[in-house]
Scaffold this active site. Structure first.
Site, short mmCIF file in Angstrom:
data_model
loop_
_atom_site.label_atom_id
_atom_site.label_comp_id
_atom_site.label_asym_id
_atom_site.label_seq_id
_atom_site.Cartn_x
_atom_site.Cartn_y
_atom_site.Cartn_z
N PHE A 260 0.85 -1.20 0.00
CA PHE A 260 0.00 0.00 0.00
C PHE A 260 0.87 1.24 0.00
CE2 PHE A 260 -1.62 3.55 2.48
CZ PHE A 260 -2.81 3.84 1.84
N PHE A 327 3.84 3.77 3.69
CA PHE A 327 4.05 2.56 2.91
C PHE A 327 3.74 1.37 3.81
CE2 PHE A 327 7.29 5.39 0.84
CZ PHE A 327 6.65 5.48 -0.40
N GLU A 328 2.94 0.45 3.31
CA GLU A 328 2.62 -0.78 4.05
C GLU A 328 2.94 -1.98 3.16
OE1 GLU A 328 1.44 -1.43 7.08
OE2 GLU A 328 0.77 0.52 7.85
N GLN A 329 3.93 -2.76 3.59
CA GLN A 329 4.35 -3.94 2.85
C GLN A 329 3.83 -5.19 3.54
OE1 GLN A 329 6.20 -4.97 0.05
NE2 GLN A 329 5.66 -6.99 0.83
#
Length: 850
Positions: A260, A327-329
């Site tokens: 995201f 940022f979402e990994q």
């Protein structure tokens, strides 16, 4: 064809063995790299992604590269609770670094409207802050920061030269070293030679409390606004020194997701954030999409996450004229994990974080002047609010006012003394005790974001809390001024409000329980062997020069109760405590009072020294337990024994007089053991959903309301998640009626109080009203979102109930009085339960008679 097959077989091999990948997997190719800068693999002895980097290794690499590169400077901006270094690297061209102080000073002028108009943004470098892994077990960010540093220090060519010439990059490689070290030690210690991807693997399931949190189990990503921890204090100081144009916040999410990047859900953006912020974020997002498309990574945007709460890392910059980017990994949570998208390696997660680091820098370069101009115009705009200023101060606790000012000034918010006594909304704000924060200042949006009450929202779902109004958090008198006020002097310092000893005595001393640090002073006296008593009725005391009225909860330390004590040493100790804790000690001349109880009255109840045990471990909410640990350990100096449920089930409880159950699942706790302990005189304190356990086991007579079921015959399936989410009280402020004569209410003077609630536990009215010192008002909502159904369930019901069980006491609190360490206004409720729980008179009893 053979080469492709060989490459595929190599890729599959590394996924199932050591996950080792070549440098080309991460780094841009077709460019050269400075050979004097060691690659991470050369320095560490392993490739990034093979192991989770330890903090000392991270520090060593950062410092080594800074030593060898003329593009990098490194500085320490703080130390964690566990004394680990927090580093910030400043990265730019050698020319810029040689002139970095002037660049910083010029850049800061962007936020000063009287200076910014003369700035030529065409030639100004942009400032980009890269922040990694505020949650310690979201490790792909920190490990990507190593690659980012190598690339920025070693890459050669026109592209990197252009980025460095036009940018100052601030790299924060690990925002949460304590949690990060806890996590990396776990996964490395449980890594198999042949990687195990089974989600049930020990490697992929950390022990409680996990690495997400800092030392005291706080989520540091919720501490950007109120800065209660050393990691945040140091970071925010650097943020305001630079006022970056972009701040990236690298996180991880569940393994079965993808990647995201912001913007999040537009309807959930805070209304004080300009729409242009979202527009620019969308433009930057196109750079991320291009970069991720190139390597074939899945991603999404505009869903799942929002930008409402200004206290989290990706949203805090939005109220500073910056662009915050989350940022979402999807997390591997170890070295390899099975997911619905196939096996995911740690190296893969690191690569996505590194790739979007580079795409951010490309976007910053391309949009450099737009971002600089946006920040300038953000601060040139003026408030259009009908409110002209917020006035606060006075009350009965100077320490809380002092801490409010600390936080405001840390954020470069101008605070002024009132120039004269002001009467607003029926409240008197006295000169010398009250302060003004005008909205006619550059930080007016942040001021509004900190002070405002908001009860209407475009969306009913929130990723985090919906209210955080500072005066209500601190329980400090305040008012909104609708007319411009004449300002007094601007505060340039904020000295701690020291207390003093008033008079001399050969009889004894008393001190009021009003001050925030009164519990700390009381415990220090008890620890030194002095016996204390607390007044359960008002009285008038006589001291040199006059008399004073003292209220419920006043504490006495007298010669009569301490005949074996060294009273020559007492005055010296009290002087130290007065200055340290901001408390006045009154030297009373006589035990005979002009009115009210005398000092020898039985209405002075003995205070027992707290000996506290708190349950921790599997099933217990680390956040709520950590808030208690932090409060007792850092603010009250009470040693707190913390034991896991399994240990408590088999150990003796005789040495403890107070047992705390914070939010959690206690289904495996030995109820008969706890009942026996309470019956014999212990004080049991249960918070939020732990109340359900106490009620279910018959320790408290309260009844929990049943939430009505949705009886609608038809609703669209697509709206189910949104509807159910909207029914949750995810974090709002409510008003209660407070009884200051009850031991739980000692130290409070007003009969209303703001409390924080983030659950749907509602109590039925109780038969004996004397045992409910806090009751929600008929119109309880102060700020934030709550459904009409939940508000109706809450009206006129108890928030706190204190009852007897045998010789002991059971205190249930449906709200969290210690929320995130910044809810200063209700800390005392919790501390009163610890210090005064045993003094509560018997009323409605629990499952047994006394």
């Amino acid at each position: 064809m053979r080469k492709r097959l060989a490459a595929f077989l190599f890729f599959m091999l590394v996924q199932t063995a050591f996950a080792q990948v070549p440098n080309s997997y991460y780094l841009p190719q077709n460019i050269s790299y400075d050979p004097k800068i060691p690659t991470p693999q050369q320095y560490l002895g392993y490739q990034v992604g093979d192991w989770h980097i330890q903090h000392e290794q991270l520090l060593g690499y950062m410092k080594k590269v800074a030593e060898l590169s003329d593009r990098v400077e490194v500085s320490e901006y703080g130390r964690t609770y566990e004394n680990r270094q927090l580093l910030l690297l400043t990265i730019s061209s050698p020319k810029n670094l040689a002139n970095v102080d002037k660049i910083k000073a010029d850049h800061h002028k962007l936020v000063e409207p009287d200076k910014s108009s003369s700035l030529d943004t065409k030639n100004m470098p942009i400032v980009v802050w890269m922040g990694y892994s505020v949650h310690g077990n979201e490790a792909s960010g920190t490990n990507a920061s190593v690659l980012a540093l190598y690339y920025l220090a070693a890459a050669q060519g026109a592209e990197i030269d252009s980025i460095l010439n036009e940018s100052v990059i601030l790299l924060d490689p690990r925002i949460n070293p304590d949690g990060g070290e806890r996590f990396s030690s776990w996964v490395n210690a449980n890594k198999s030679n042949n990687l195990v991807s089974d989600p049930n693997s020990r490697e992929l399931n950390e022990m409680w409390p996990g690495g997400r949190f800092n030392h005291y189990w706080f989520d540091l990503n919720r501490d950007w606004l109120y800065t209660q921890h050393p990691e945040s204090k140091g970071r925010i100081q650097k943020f305001h020194e630079w006022k970056p144009n972009i701040l990236t916040d690298h996180h991880e999410m569940g393994p079965n997701s993808s990647f995201f990047f912001q913007p999040g859900i537009p309807a959930r953006t805070h209304p004080l954030t300009p729409k242009k912020n979202i527009d620019i974020t969308e433009l930057i997002g196109k750079f991320h999409a291009t970069a991720l498309d190139k390597i074939g990574s899945l991603y999404f945007t505009k869903e799942g996450y929002d930008d409402f709460y200004y206290g989290k890392g990706s949203t805090f910059p939005d109220v500073q004229g910056s662009i915050g980017i989350l940022f979402e990994q999807a997390s591997s949570r170890g070295h390899l994990q099975e997911t619905q998208n196939g096996n995911m390696s740690f190296a893969f997660t690191v690569r996505n974080q590194f790739v979007t680091t580079l795409s951010t820098l490309r976007a910053a370069k391309a949009l450099r002047q737009d971002l600089l101009d946006y920040q300038r115009s953000f601060y040139q705009e003026k408030s259009t609010s009908a409110t002209k200023a917020f006035v606060f101060g006075g009350g009965n606790d100077k320490v809380k006012v002092w801490e409010m000012i600390n936080i405001l000034r840390q954020h470069e918010i101008d605070v002024f003394n009132v120039s004269k006594d002001e009467v607003l909304d029926g409240k008197t704000f006295k000169k010398g005790e009250a302060f003004v924060v005008p909205l006619s200042q550059p930080q007016y949006r942040l001021v509004q974001g900190i002070f405002e009450k908001r009860t209407t929202f475009e969306d009913s779902l929130f990723y985090d809390i919906s209210a955080w109004s500072m005066p209500h958090c601190f329980n400090v008198p305040y008012s909104e001024a609708k007319i411009a006020l004449t300002l007094g002097d601007k505060l340039t310092k904020n000295d701690f409000p020291k207390g003093k000893i008033i008079g001399n005595t050969t009889y004894g001393y008393v001190f009021e329980w009003d001050g925030y640090f009164a519990p700390r002073a009381a415990y220090e006296l008890q620890k030194k062997g002095y016996k204390l008593k607390v007044s359960t009725e008002p009285f008038t005391g006589v001291f040199e020069g006059g008399t004073k009225n003292f209220s419920y909860g006043t504490v006495e330390v007298t010669f009569g109760s301490n005949q074996q004590a060294d009273f020559a040493a007492l005055k010296t100790l009290l002087q130290t405590l007065a200055e340290r804790d901001g408390i006045d000690f009154y030297a009373l001349q006589t035990g005979l009072t002009p009115s009210g109880i005398d000092l020898g009255s039985s209405y002075f109840a003995a205070m027992r020294q707290p000996k506290v045990l708190m349950l921790t471990g599997a099933g217990v909410n680390p956040n709520d337990a950590g808030e208690i640990w932090h409060l007792l350990d850092t603010r009250v100096n009470i040693p707190l024994t913390m034991s896991e449920i399994t240990q408590v089930n088999r150990m003796s409880l005789e040495k403890y007089n107070t047992l705390i159950l914070s939010s959690g699942d206690y289904s495996t706790l030995n109820e008969e053991k706890i009942k026996t302990w309470v019956r014999n005189g212990g004080t049991l304190i249960t918070l939020t959903d732990a109340v359900e356990w106490a009620v279910a086991k018959g320790l408290s007579p309260v009844k929990i309301k049943t939430i009505p079921a949705d009886t609608a015959s038809f609703k669209p399936y697509a709206l189910a998640e949104r509807y159910k989410g909207a029914q949750q009280t995810s974090g709002a402020i409510f008003q209660v009626k407070l009884d200051p004569t009850h031991p739980i209410g000692y130290g409070y003077k007003d009969q209303t109080l703001s409390v924080f609630r983030d659950n749907n536990i509602y109590l039925e009215k109780i038969k004996d009203p004397y045992n409910a010192p806090l009751i929600y008002t008929n119109e309880p909502l102060v700020s934030g979102y709550v459904t009409e159904r939940n508000k109706k369930l809450m009206k006129n019901t108890p928030s706190v109930v204190a009852t007897s069980f045998g010789a002991g006491k059971v205190i249930v609190m449906t709200d969290n009085p210690n929320f995130r360490a910044f809810w200063y206004g209700t800390n005392k409720l919790f501390l009163n339960a610890i210090f005064f729980g045993s003094t509560i008179l018997s009323g409605v009893r629990g499952g047994e008679e006394d």
